[in-house]
Design a protein around this motif. Structure first.
Motif, short mmCIF file in Angstrom:
data_model
loop_
_atom_site.label_atom_id
_atom_site.label_comp_id
_atom_site.label_asym_id
_atom_site.label_seq_id
_atom_site.Cartn_x
_atom_site.Cartn_y
_atom_site.Cartn_z
N ARG A 50 0.76 11.71 9.00
CA ARG A 50 0.48 10.28 8.73
C ARG A 50 1.97 9.50 9.27
N VAL A 76 1.02 -1.08 -0.14
CA VAL A 76 -0.16 0.05 0.06
C VAL A 76 0.93 1.18 0.06
N LYS A 92 -2.27 2.88 11.07
CA LYS A 92 -2.21 1.79 10.26
C LYS A 92 -3.13 0.63 10.75
N LEU A 101 -6.56 6.45 -1.90
CA LEU A 101 -6.83 5.21 -1.08
C LEU A 101 -8.05 5.09 -0.10
N CYS A 102 -8.09 5.88 0.66
CA CYS A 102 -9.15 6.03 1.47
C CYS A 102 -10.53 5.70 0.78
N LEU A 119 -10.56 1.98 -0.27
CA LEU A 119 -10.96 1.15 1.10
C LEU A 119 -12.26 1.39 1.55
N LEU A 127 -6.24 1.23 8.47
CA LEU A 127 -6.27 0.76 6.95
C LEU A 127 -6.21 -0.83 7.23
#
Length: 395
Positions: free
Chosen positions: A291, A259, A299, A270-271, A274, A302
């Motif tokens: 981050r 990732v 982490k 990405l968010c 997901l 995710l």
């Protein structure tokens, strides 16, 4: 002003941007042979000089193909082999004649080793002023560096790479490949081509020196920069990145997927992929610095989202959205993936039943592509041919 033109090569049938360039390859094992294979793929005529016992990697097995070391096969295509015993006066005379006819000579004896045979740079330059003479060593030609044997594993340890590789709570590990041998080979090829360009302008050759430790420190890039410019000591972080998050494999429902979010836009994408778009709006994670500093908080969020799909499913979604990331493949799976996206990673070198599958040269040209003319040679396979060429008058 152009450089002196050597006698025609023994079998100058190559095409490519380096067609007509004659390389006397006195190197062995990996760094030098990798450099000369790159040059050979681009059309250079490479004469591989081996001792009576052959290149060490001929014996480095398993694995093998038809009884031949795949290590040797991996870095010696497109070359012609002649076996010469440099302690024999006749063979030494042939070696010196080859050096006198070559455009490029490359060697990786311990510094000073070639001088024992009158094949050092100054000796060769005396009769061949246009020679581009490349030396690869482990630790350079300084008095102290020259005392050290040069093996990739030594350099991985001494350079600091091993201190960066492995589990933070575990022992240091070597990289899975001889990374600095390969890197030094590429640096040698770059240096040779730069010196050839200089020779085109001036007619003069020069000595190009590359050592594994300098290649390593250059290749450690952000880590060596952190040490010399930031005054910090980089440390082992497993698969994590010291300056970027996420940038590592994370678990899925059936395995793991790499990732990557290299900037705020990628993190927001990405968010979204997901199904947790709210994380992109979270005040804790607004910048890469945020981050990275709060990776222990981000982490698990995710990982929870990734647990809802398999690696294959997530990779498909990542690719659809143009999001970087991918599975942790085996080497055969990596080759297969390259093939699946049209990179044609495997070429057949040689003819008929003797053809050897080999990994394609990574450089593409629109006009003068690499060529794959002949398979890695047997020891002294072209000895008679090369000897006959060397005994003919030059011109």
């Amino acid at each position: 002003m152009t450089s002196p033109t050597p006698a025609s090569a023994p079998h100058a049938d190559a095409t490519g941007p380096l067609s007509g360039l004659v390389v006397a390859d006195f190197s062995r094992i990996l760094a030098g042979p990798y450099a000369t294979m790159l040059l050979a793929d681009l059309g250079a005529e490479v004469v591989k000089v081996e001792g009576p016992s052959g290149d060490d990697t001929r014996t480095w097995m398993p694995p093998v193909r038809d009884g031949i070391s795949t290590y040797y096969l991996g870095v010696n295509r497109n070359k012609r082999s002649i076996a010469l015993n440099l302690k024999d006066p006749d063979d030494l005379g042939l070696a010196r004649e080859l050096a006198g006819r070559a455009d490029v000579l490359i060697e990786n004896m311990r510094p000073g080793g070639m001088a024992r045979f009158g094949l050092d740079f100054d000796s060769v330059r005396a009769t061949n002023p246009g020679i581009v003479y490349a030396s690869i060593s482990g630790f350079g030609s300084t008095p102290e560096g020259a005392k050290l044997a040069g093996y990739d594993l030594m350099v991985q340890g001494i350079s600091g790479l091993m201190s960066l590789t492995g589990d933070p709570a575990g022992e240091a590990y070597r990289a899975g490949i001889s990374v600095f041998d390969v890197m030094a080979g590429m640096h040698a090829a770059i240096g040779i081509l730069a010196a050839i360009n200089h020779r085109h302008a001036t007619g003069q050759g020069q000595h190009v020196e590359v050592n594994l430790l300098s290649s390593a420190l250059s290749g450690l890039v952000n880590h060596s920069s952190a040490a010399v410019a930031g005054g910090v000591t980089p440390y082992r972080m497993g698969n994590a990145h010291p300056s970027l998050f996420p940038y590592e494999p994370l678990p899925t429902a059936d395995g793991a997927i790499i990732v990557i979010a290299g900037n705020n836009g990628q993190f927001a994408l990405l968010c979204d992929v997901l199904g947790v778009p709210e994380l992109a709006e979270d005040d804790r994670f607004q910048s890469n610095e945020d981050r990275t500093a709060r990776r222990d908080q981000l982490k698990p969020l995710l990982v929870d989202a990734l647990a809802k799909g398999t690696t294959e499913e997530w990779f498909a979604r990542f690719r659809e959205k143009g999001l970087p990331g991918g599975p942790v493949n085996t080497v055969p799976e990596g080759v297969a993936f390259a093939d699946s996206i049209g990179l044609e990673p495997v070429v057949e070198v040689g003819e008929g039943d003797a053809a050897i599958p080999s990994v394609r040269n990574p450089i593409s040209f629109s006009t003068t592509p690499p060529s794959y003319r002949y398979a890695p040679p047997a020891l002294d396979e072209h000895g008679d041919e090369v000897r006959a060429w060397l005994r003919r008058p030059r011109g």
